[in-house]
Scaffold this motif. Structure first.
Motif, PDB file in Angstrom:
ATOM      1  N   GLU A   1     -10.772  22.992 -32.213  1.00 52.37           N
ATOM      2  CA  GLU A   1     -10.337  21.762 -32.200  1.00 52.37           C
ATOM      3  C   GLU A   1     -11.631  20.327 -32.147  1.00 52.37           C
ATOM      4  OE1 GLU A   1      -6.345  21.006 -31.697  1.00 52.37           O
ATOM      5  OE2 GLU A   1      -6.979  20.526 -33.317  1.00 52.37           O
ATOM      6  N   GLY A   2     -11.975  19.954 -32.888  1.00 53.32           N
ATOM      7  CA  GLY A   2     -12.999  18.742 -33.215  1.00 53.32           C
ATOM      8  C   GLY A   2     -13.967  19.602 -33.518  1.00 53.32           C
ATOM      9  N   ALA A   3     -14.642  21.163 -33.518  1.00 53.80           N
ATOM     10  CA  ALA A   3     -15.330  22.060 -33.691  1.00 53.80           C
ATOM     11  C   ALA A   3     -16.492  21.677 -35.190  1.00 53.80           C
ATOM     12  CB  ALA A   3     -15.621  22.897 -33.695  1.00 53.80           C
ATOM     13  N   ALA A   4     -17.191  21.614 -35.085  1.00 53.16           N
ATOM     14  CA  ALA A   4     -17.449  22.052 -37.444  1.00 53.16           C
ATOM     15  C   ALA A   4     -17.481  22.974 -37.280  1.00 53.16           C
ATOM     16  CB  ALA A   4     -19.053  21.025 -36.936  1.00 53.16           C
ATOM     17  N   PHE A   5     -16.432  23.320 -38.330  1.00 52.77           N
ATOM     18  CA  PHE A   5     -16.051  24.476 -38.915  1.00 52.77           C
ATOM     19  C   PHE A   5     -16.961  25.493 -38.773  1.00 52.77           C
ATOM     20  CE2 PHE A   5     -13.038  27.475 -40.724  1.00 52.77           C
ATOM     21  CZ  PHE A   5     -12.632  28.031 -40.303  1.00 52.77           C
ATOM     22  N   GLY A   6     -17.720  24.675 -39.924  1.00 51.56           N
ATOM     23  CA  GLY A   6     -19.035  25.199 -40.520  1.00 51.56           C
ATOM     24  C   GLY A   6     -20.139  26.249 -39.473  1.00 51.56           C
ATOM     25  N   GLU A   7     -20.194  25.190 -38.569  1.00 51.49           N
ATOM     26  CA  GLU A   7     -21.276  25.286 -38.036  1.00 51.49           C
ATOM     27  C   GLU A   7     -20.923  26.176 -36.628  1.00 51.49           C
ATOM     28  OE1 GLU A   7     -24.015  22.233 -38.204  1.00 51.49           O
ATOM     29  OE2 GLU A   7     -23.397  23.005 -40.164  1.00 51.49           O
ATOM     30  N   ALA A   8     -20.009  26.391 -35.920  1.00 53.85           N
ATOM     31  CA  ALA A   8     -18.985  26.499 -35.045  1.00 53.85           C
ATOM     32  C   ALA A   8     -19.690  28.325 -34.261  1.00 53.85           C
ATOM     33  CB  ALA A   8     -18.054  26.439 -34.335  1.00 53.85           C
ATOM     34  N   GLU A   9     -19.872  27.541 -32.611  1.00 50.66           N
ATOM     35  CA  GLU A   9     -20.327  28.617 -33.015  1.00 50.66           C
ATOM     36  C   GLU A   9     -19.517  29.941 -32.220  1.00 50.66           C
ATOM     37  OE1 GLU A   9     -22.494  29.787 -30.132  1.00 50.66           O
ATOM     38  OE2 GLU A   9     -22.319  30.800 -28.636  1.00 50.66           O
ATOM     39  N   PHE A  10     -17.899  29.729 -32.532  1.00 50.43           N
ATOM     40  CA  PHE A  10     -16.521  31.122 -32.906  1.00 50.43           C
ATOM     41  C   PHE A  10     -17.178  31.590 -33.892  1.00 50.43           C
ATOM     42  CE2 PHE A  10     -12.920  31.710 -34.897  1.00 50.43           C
ATOM     43  CZ  PHE A  10     -12.376  32.418 -33.971  1.00 50.43           C
ATOM     44  N   ASN A  11     -17.766  31.372 -34.844  1.00 52.79           N
ATOM     45  CA  ASN A  11     -18.368  31.729 -36.185  1.00 52.79           C
ATOM     46  C   ASN A  11     -19.426  33.577 -35.741  1.00 52.79           C
ATOM     47  OD1 ASN A  11     -16.872  30.220 -37.727  1.00 52.79           O
ATOM     48  ND2 ASN A  11     -18.981  28.966 -38.860  1.00 52.79           N
ATOM     49  N   ARG A  12     -20.221  32.765 -34.718  1.00 54.37           N
ATOM     50  CA  ARG A  12     -20.665  34.203 -34.315  1.00 54.37           C
ATOM     51  C   ARG A  12     -20.035  35.043 -32.984  1.00 54.37           C
ATOM     52  NH1 ARG A  12     -25.577  35.412 -36.387  1.00 54.37           N
ATOM     53  NH2 ARG A  12     -26.449  35.642 -34.090  1.00 54.37           N
TER      54      ARG A  12
END
Lengths: 576, 305
Positions: free
Chosen positions: A207-218
């Motif tokens: 929520e509110g994070a920049a989707f393309g560069e989120a820490e979540f992606n890694r």
């Protein structure tokens, strides 16, 4: 002698695989194949877990990946390696069992029988499983499902696909455990949405994070049996047991290390030295390196992928300009009759595959009772003569001064395919067709229109390619064979590179996708497949099996054509 | 600086003109349709004319924004920087080992000119020069990792553990051997030739005649003079280690920029390729600059006024 030994070993393997989990180890996902009486929709199976942890639980397992995942976000990643890792961390609402049936994951499987799929198919209700938390302890709720849909549809997010999600009119969340999805129009593979190959995203993290560069992606937060604790680029991705996983007895391993290795050669050496315990996706060309290894078993898992020859009906990219040779159905038919699959399968593939007869080789939509035109070089010669292609004196036919020279292309660097091309070269030559091999890098072959991709631009005669349907073949048939998918400028970037135009085929693809009645869909897809095969532009060669090497120290793998190699890794154990 | 701009412009255009592109990776997924690709390309800015893309790229590049990787969907600068230390370590190890071995060998070959020592060193360095790096790397793995399990087959250390200096050196041994073999042989040859040339000078005969001890003649008088072009050659040669690292990193699973470049080249990941290319060009230019500076510093005969 050695060949016989390999064949024998492989036969034993296939037999073991077909027999299901007949080994001595605990097989927890014993799905009871009792399809619920659905008025439509897909067959539903419930899975009953048998949690009996073996005494040798715990330990660290290392998997060799020769492809580093691009990222672990299911809506941004395109590589298979990504799914192999993230399927242990992220979960969908439902999952698929080895028989291709939907099974419950985060939600019960919606079906028409209990009304969770509405009669018109436009409303799908998910009853979420109670008591599931994300690995950080935050509860998983219906809000996460709604957030996932909103994220996919957000134009700023550059997700890989919005297919199906764009047909959703609204998502209602009457309470934390219930999700009601309403569609604007019928989307027949609806149950795959949010699930295969995608997954549910955690609203509280993104929520509110920049989707393309989120820490979540890694380092994604998930609900699955494992969680990512470390990703060292170019080296390894480390997954540890998720302490908050809903089944406290799973996973059995403490840690899975995905080690990034450069290529198949490294896989061979590291499997031999014991640096890795599992090697994903063996290239068939080096299979004998693994079958000959002590303490290593090669698992052969069927897949829906089919290796085929695609014929270009057009001269270049204009579908209305017929190809000089393939414009004539006789030539297409002759080509199919000139192919003997036996040496390819027995000698090049070590007998590990079987002949394919259809673009849909596996699953409920796979038509039964199909067969290829028999190998008949004399018949092929007669057909070519009939069409006016006569020997020019050097064994190659010609017509009106044009030699029957065809160009075949496939991505470079794949040994089995290169050898197959040479076999075909000989077989075609025997009927008077000259085959010229012109392989190019994958990025050149599969580039899109703007990138001057060879297939998109129609710059080939024959392409050797592999593709197969997902659990639901609707998308596959549409993008590969619908006349609307013929690549052209501007906009059209589909993959009907055969440039096949058939109203009957288009109608069948449409019919199959516009009902949830499984029998009606099967009938429509049979018509579609017959139409494709009759056109003679798609010549199926063989079914591609998935080949993975396992150290004999690893137990618990069960083959699943619809999942990646790690699909049931929560059941794996390792003997130290 | 103008050179860098020129290199980057040519590289940018050449990359884009090569048939094929990053969207090939999206193929094989039936759910990704033409309209999805067009949407992604527009969002990442790949649908604009090449020249527009170039100027937008270089405008951001100078501010440290190197673009977003088409594949990893992460900022390119971070992607490259997290890989750079591994490559620099391998290069540094390669250069150090090459020098430590080639200097004594080169001197020895020159001093023992035309003896069996010289001849065998000549033979050995020609072998070293001729061995393809990728073949040597694979052979090292087969012999020293598989047959004799002395060294790891690849990587920088055991995954998921803190790596101490000894473990790091242990993991460095084989890749460093592979990356330094060619340069080591080349340096030995070059130093030998340079030494011999100097030793044939008249002042060297004079030194001998006036009875200077050999060690003083060779080290103080010959090596000092022969060393000047040698140092320059070593400096100019530094980018060769970068090229070697590209191959060696791929064979030994070494997580450096070379492997990143290789992986990105296969996937046509333009922004990453551009980043590594510019960084590599920068390294070549800096090496040349270093060579010039060293030459001026070391050789008292050269003075820039």
């Amino acid at each position: 002698m050695k060949r016989m030994a390999i064949l024998f070993a492989v036969l034993a393997l296939v037999a073991a695989a077909c027999g299901g989990g007949s080994g001595g180890d605990t097989q927890a996902t014993t799905s009871t194949a009792a399809p619920a009486a659905t008025g439509g929709g897909d067959t539903v199976t419930t899975s009953s877990a048998a949690p009996t942890p073996p005494s040798d639980a715990g330990g660290i397992l290392t998997v060799g990946l020769f492809q580093e995942p691009d990222n672990l976000n299911p809506f941004l990643a395109v590589q298979t390696a990504s799914r192999i890792v993230r399927d242990l961390v992220l979960e969908g609402l439902v999952d698929a069992d080895p028989d291709g049936n939907f099974i419950a994951e985060l939600s019960a499987v919606p079906n028409a029988a209990d009304g969770t799929i509405s009669a018109d198919g436009l409303t799908v209700t998910y009853n979420l499983v109670d008591g599931i938390t994300w690995s950080d302890g935050h509860p998983f709720t219906s809000a996460d499902v709604k957030f996932t849909w909103e994220t996919v549809m957000n134009p700023d997010n550059a997700v890989t696909t919005q297919k199906g999600y764009e047909d959703i009119a609204s998502i209602d969340t009457p309470d934390d455990q219930t999700v009601v999805v309403t569609y604007t129009k019928l989307y027949s593979p609806a149950l795959s949405l949010f699930s295969i190959p995608e997954a549910i995203l955690p609203a509280h993290v993104l929520e509110g994070a920049a989707f393309g560069e989120a820490e979540f992606n890694r380092i994604p937060e998930g609900t699955g049996p494992f969680m990512v604790t470390e990703w060292n680029s170019g080296q390894s991705i480390i997954l540890d047991k998720n302490p908050n996983y809903r089944d406290p007895s799973r996973p059995l391993l403490d840690r899975i290390v995905f080690k990034i290795i450069p290529d198949q050669n490294a896989g061979i050496t590291q499997m031999r030295t014991g640096d890795i315990d599992v090697f994903w996706n063996i290239d068939t060309g080096v299979i004998d390196q693994f079958t000959g290894m002590d303490g290593v078993t090669v698992q052969v898992t069927p897949s829906s992928n089919v290796e085929y020859l695609g014929l270009n009906l057009s001269s270049g990219s204009d579908p209305n300009e017929p190809h000089f040779a393939f414009g004539d159905p006789n030539v297409r038919k002759a080509l199919a009759m000139a192919i003997d699959r036996t040496p390819i399968i027995e000698d090049l593939l070590f007998g590990l595959s079987e002949a394919a007869t259809s673009p849909i080789g596996l699953g409920w939509a796979s038509p039964e009772g199909l067969s290829n035109p028999p190998y008949d070089p004399d018949g092929a010669r007669a057909l070519l003569e009939e069409s006016g292609w006569v020997d020019s004196g050097d064994g190659i036919r010609e017509k009106d001064g044009q030699r029957l020279t065809l160009e075949i292309t496939t991505p470079t660097g794949q040994q089995v395919r290169e050898l197959t091309e040479q076999v075909l070269q000989e077989q075609f030559k025997a009927v008077g067709i000259e085959l010229v091999i012109n392989n190019v890098p994958a990025a050149t072959l599969f580039g899109n229109w703007a990138e001057n991709g060879k297939l998109q631009r129609g710059d080939f005669d024959i392409a050797m390619d592999t593709w197969g349907p997902d659990l639901d073949p609707a998308g596959f048939l549409g993008i590969l064979f619908d006349s609307a998918s013929i690549p052209q400028d501007p906009g059209g970037q589909g993959w009907n590179f055969f440039r096949l135009q058939s109203d009957r085929l288009d109608a069948a693809i449409e019919a199959g996708a516009s009902t949830l009645d499984l029998e009606a869909r099967k009938a429509a897809y049979r018509i579609a497949v017959e139409e494709i095969l009759d056109a003679g532009v798609y010549i199926p060669l063989y079914k591609r099996s998935k080949l993975d090497a396992f150290s004999d120290r690893v137990n618990g793998y069960a083959p699943n054509p619809w999942g990646e190699v790690t699909w049931n890794a929560e059941e794996w154990t390792i003997n130290n | 600086m103008p050179i860098l701009v020129g290199i980057s412009l040519v590289a940018f255009i050449l990359l884009q003109l090569t048939p094929g592109g990053p969207t090939a990776a999206y193929r094989g997924i039936a759910n990704i349709r033409g309209e999805d690709l067009a949407r992604i390309q527009a969002e990442l800015g790949y649908d604009r004319p090449i020249i527009v893309q170039y100027f937008s790229w270089i405008g951001q590049f100078v501010t440290g924004d190197w673009g977003i990787s088409f594949v990893a969907r992460r900022p390119v600068f971070g992607l490259i920087m997290e890989r750079l230390p591994a490559t620099l370590l391998l290069m540094a190890a390669g250069i150090t080992v090459s020098l430590i071995i080639s200097v004594p060998l080169g001197l020895l070959a020159a001093i023992k000119r035309d003896t069996w020592v010289d001849h065998s060193l000549t033979f050995a360095s020609f072998v070293g020069l001729s061995i393809p790096v990728f073949w040597l790397g694979l052979m090292l793995i087969i012999v020293f990792s598989v047959w004799l399990p002395w060294f790891p087959t690849g990587g920088m250390g055991p995954p998921g553990q803190e790596v101490g200096i000894m473990t790091r050196l242990w993991y460095l041994t084989l890749p460093t051997t592979a990356v330094s073999m060619v340069s080591l042989s080349f340096f030995t040859r070059y130093l030998r030739a340079s030494m011999i040339e100097t030793m044939d000078e008249e002042y060297m005969r004079f030194n001998k005649a006036r009875g200077l001890p050999p060690i003083r003649r060779y080290m103080r008088h010959a090596f000092r003079n022969a060393g000047i072009p040698f140092v320059t050659v070593v400096a100019i040669h530094i980018p060769e280690f970068l090229v070697g690292a590209l191959v060696v990193e791929t064979i030994f699973s070494w997580p450096g920029t070379g492997r990143l470049f290789w992986d990105s080249a296969i996937r046509f990941d333009y922004p990453v390729l551009m980043g590594v290319l510019v960084l590599g060009s920068l390294m070549v230019l800096l090496s040349n600059l270093l060579a010039d500076v060293l030459y001026v510093k070391l050789d008292p005969r050269v003075r820039l006024d």
